[in-house]
Design a protein around this motif. Structure first.
Motif, short mmCIF file in Angstrom:
data_model
loop_
_atom_site.label_atom_id
_atom_site.label_comp_id
_atom_site.label_asym_id
_atom_site.label_seq_id
_atom_site.Cartn_x
_atom_site.Cartn_y
_atom_site.Cartn_z
N SER A 248 15.27 38.33 -73.08
CA SER A 248 14.39 38.95 -74.08
C SER A 248 15.20 39.51 -75.23
O SER A 248 14.87 39.30 -76.41
CB SER A 248 13.57 40.07 -73.43
OG SER A 248 12.81 39.61 -72.35
N GLN A 249 16.25 40.25 -74.90
CA GLN A 249 17.03 40.90 -75.95
C GLN A 249 17.75 39.89 -76.82
O GLN A 249 17.87 40.08 -78.04
CB GLN A 249 18.04 41.87 -75.33
CG GLN A 249 18.65 42.84 -76.33
CD GLN A 249 17.60 43.67 -77.05
OE1 GLN A 249 16.81 44.36 -76.42
NE2 GLN A 249 17.59 43.61 -78.38
N ALA A 250 18.22 38.80 -76.22
CA ALA A 250 18.89 37.76 -77.02
C ALA A 250 17.92 37.15 -78.02
O ALA A 250 18.30 36.87 -79.17
CB ALA A 250 19.47 36.68 -76.10
N LEU A 251 16.68 36.94 -77.62
CA LEU A 251 15.68 36.39 -78.53
C LEU A 251 15.37 37.38 -79.65
O LEU A 251 15.29 36.99 -80.83
CB LEU A 251 14.41 36.04 -77.77
CG LEU A 251 13.22 35.58 -78.61
CD1 LEU A 251 13.57 34.35 -79.45
CD2 LEU A 251 12.01 35.28 -77.73
N ILE A 252 15.19 38.64 -79.30
CA ILE A 252 14.94 39.67 -80.32
C ILE A 252 16.11 39.74 -81.30
O ILE A 252 15.92 39.81 -82.52
CB ILE A 252 14.70 41.03 -79.64
CG1 ILE A 252 13.40 41.00 -78.83
CG2 ILE A 252 14.65 42.15 -80.69
CD1 ILE A 252 13.21 42.21 -77.94
N ASN A 253 17.33 39.70 -80.77
CA ASN A 253 18.52 39.74 -81.62
C ASN A 253 18.55 38.53 -82.57
O ASN A 253 18.96 38.66 -83.73
CB ASN A 253 19.79 39.72 -80.76
CG ASN A 253 19.98 41.01 -79.97
OD1 ASN A 253 19.35 42.03 -80.26
ND2 ASN A 253 20.83 40.97 -78.96
N ASP B 95 23.86 32.11 -75.88
CA ASP B 95 23.18 32.47 -77.13
C ASP B 95 21.81 31.79 -77.23
O ASP B 95 21.56 30.74 -76.64
CB ASP B 95 24.03 32.06 -78.34
CG ASP B 95 25.34 32.82 -78.42
OD1 ASP B 95 25.43 33.89 -77.78
OD2 ASP B 95 26.27 32.34 -79.09
N VAL B 96 20.94 32.43 -78.02
CA VAL B 96 19.61 31.89 -78.30
C VAL B 96 19.50 31.66 -79.81
O VAL B 96 19.85 32.55 -80.60
CB VAL B 96 18.50 32.86 -77.83
CG1 VAL B 96 17.12 32.35 -78.26
CG2 VAL B 96 18.56 33.03 -76.32
N PHE B 97 19.03 30.49 -80.22
CA PHE B 97 18.93 30.12 -81.63
C PHE B 97 17.45 30.00 -82.02
O PHE B 97 16.66 29.44 -81.26
CB PHE B 97 19.65 28.80 -81.89
CG PHE B 97 21.13 28.84 -81.60
CD1 PHE B 97 22.05 29.04 -82.63
CD2 PHE B 97 21.60 28.69 -80.31
CE1 PHE B 97 23.41 29.08 -82.37
CE2 PHE B 97 22.96 28.74 -80.03
CZ PHE B 97 23.87 28.94 -81.06
N VAL C 121 15.96 36.79 -83.79
CA VAL C 121 14.96 36.96 -84.85
C VAL C 121 15.46 37.98 -85.88
O VAL C 121 15.32 37.78 -87.09
CB VAL C 121 13.61 37.39 -84.25
CG1 VAL C 121 12.61 37.72 -85.36
CG2 VAL C 121 13.06 36.28 -83.36
N GLU C 122 16.05 39.08 -85.41
CA GLU C 122 16.59 40.07 -86.33
C GLU C 122 17.72 39.48 -87.17
O GLU C 122 17.80 39.74 -88.38
CB GLU C 122 17.09 41.28 -85.55
CG GLU C 122 15.97 42.12 -84.95
CD GLU C 122 16.46 43.36 -84.25
OE1 GLU C 122 15.65 44.28 -84.02
OE2 GLU C 122 17.66 43.43 -83.91
N ASP C 123 18.56 38.68 -86.54
CA ASP C 123 19.67 38.05 -87.27
C ASP C 123 19.14 37.13 -88.36
O ASP C 123 19.64 37.13 -89.50
CB ASP C 123 20.55 37.26 -86.30
CG ASP C 123 21.70 36.55 -86.99
OD1 ASP C 123 22.55 37.25 -87.60
OD2 ASP C 123 21.77 35.31 -86.91
N GLY D 260 18.60 32.06 -87.19
CA GLY D 260 19.42 33.13 -86.64
C GLY D 260 19.86 32.81 -85.23
O GLY D 260 19.34 31.91 -84.58
N VAL D 261 20.84 33.57 -84.76
CA VAL D 261 21.36 33.41 -83.40
C VAL D 261 21.47 34.79 -82.76
O VAL D 261 21.87 35.76 -83.40
CB VAL D 261 22.72 32.68 -83.39
CG1 VAL D 261 23.74 33.40 -84.26
CG2 VAL D 261 23.24 32.52 -81.97
N GLY D 262 21.07 34.86 -81.50
CA GLY D 262 21.15 36.11 -80.76
C GLY D 262 22.06 35.95 -79.56
O GLY D 262 21.90 35.01 -78.77
#
Length: 273
Positions: free
Chosen positions: A135-140, A79-81, A142-144, A70-72
């Motif tokens: 933090s939010q990019a990482l959470i996003n 972006d965070v992958f 994982v959710e993605d 996923g990617v946030g």
């Protein structure tokens, strides 16, 4: 006194050579700083449990075994992958595969957020103060990864209860406040707390709670310089236990370390409430 033309020319030549050397040093310094700020350090972004630790809860992810990517978006630098591994309906591994966050902030935040998600088997956790976007990019991300695999977002954000960490025996005996903590009541146990934003880096604590009191605090990790931070810890640690709150004054001369220590205590209080 007269200065010969040859002497003046020689002096100008030396000044010119020194100026050129300084320019080269400045250019190299700028390039190095840019490289550090723009490149992610993946080695500090991947979190793994300490040997013998048992911090992973049993989840209800609702996915078959496999690795989901996923990617946030929304990180401080992009972006965070991630790759998220699911086994037996639980998240067993989260690996940051690519990012552009700074290692000092992003890498540290990644480790804590990954730890917390695996503990709770949930993405419904708070971002870290001082690294909110990262933090939010990482959470996003994982959710993605998990939603793309077929998991329900509401289930992911609900998760399970936070398990207590292994009990840590205090190294010293301190006086506890006679009055119950104003932040209680608590779920008894020992919780890992994380503070980010010290003069150098992060501070991690193991804080033990009874139903009404903060009963023990152990500093399990500190990036701060001991000669400056330790005197602050020696005052703050008993101060929190006596006052039964993280809302106490910082230590003069170690303000950043003090704030980070107290933020880590607050993190555990919020988990125990």
């Amino acid at each position: 006194m007269k200065v010969s033309r040859v002497s003046r020319v020689s002096r100008v030549s030396r000044v010119s050579r020194i100026s050129k050397v300084l320019k080269v040093i400045c250019i190299v310094g700028v390039v190095m700083m840019a490289a550090i700020s723009c490149s992610g350090n993946l080695s500090t972004s991947i979190w793994a449990p300490r040997p013998g630790s048992n911090l992973q809860a049993i989840g209800e992810i609702g996915l078959p075994d496999g690795v989901f990517s996923g990617v946030g978006s929304g990180g401080f630098h992009g972006d965070v992958f991630v790759d998220v591994t699911v086994e037996d309906n639980s998240i067993v591994d989260i690996t940051v595969t690519d990012h552009a966050e700074t290692p000092e902030i992003g890498g540290t935040a990644f480790g804590h957020i990954i730890r917390r998600m695996m503990q709770r088997q949930s993405t419904g956790i708070d971002a870290i103060a001082g690294a909110t976007k990262t933090s939010q990019a990482l959470i996003n991300a994982v959710e993605d990864a998990l939603v793309s695999g077929g998991a329900e977002l509401a289930v992911l954000r609900a998760g399970g209860a936070m398990p207590s960490a292994v009990t840590v025996a205090p190294t010293k005996t301190y006086t506890l406040g006679s009055e119950p903590s104003p932040h209680g009541p608590f779920t008894p146990g020992t919780y890992e707390g994380f503070g980010l934003g010290g003069y150098i880096g992060a501070i991690t604590l193991a804080v033990t709670f009874s139903e009404s009191h903060i009963t023990a605090i152990e500093i399990t990790h500190s990036d701060e310089t001991p000669i400056f931070a330790n005197p602050a810890f020696e005052v703050l640690l008993p101060g929190v236990l006596l006052a039964q709150t993280y809302e106490i004054d910082t230590f003069t001369g170690a303000t950043y370390a003090s704030r980070t220590f107290l933020a880590a205590v607050q993190d555990t209080v919020e988990q125990a409430q």
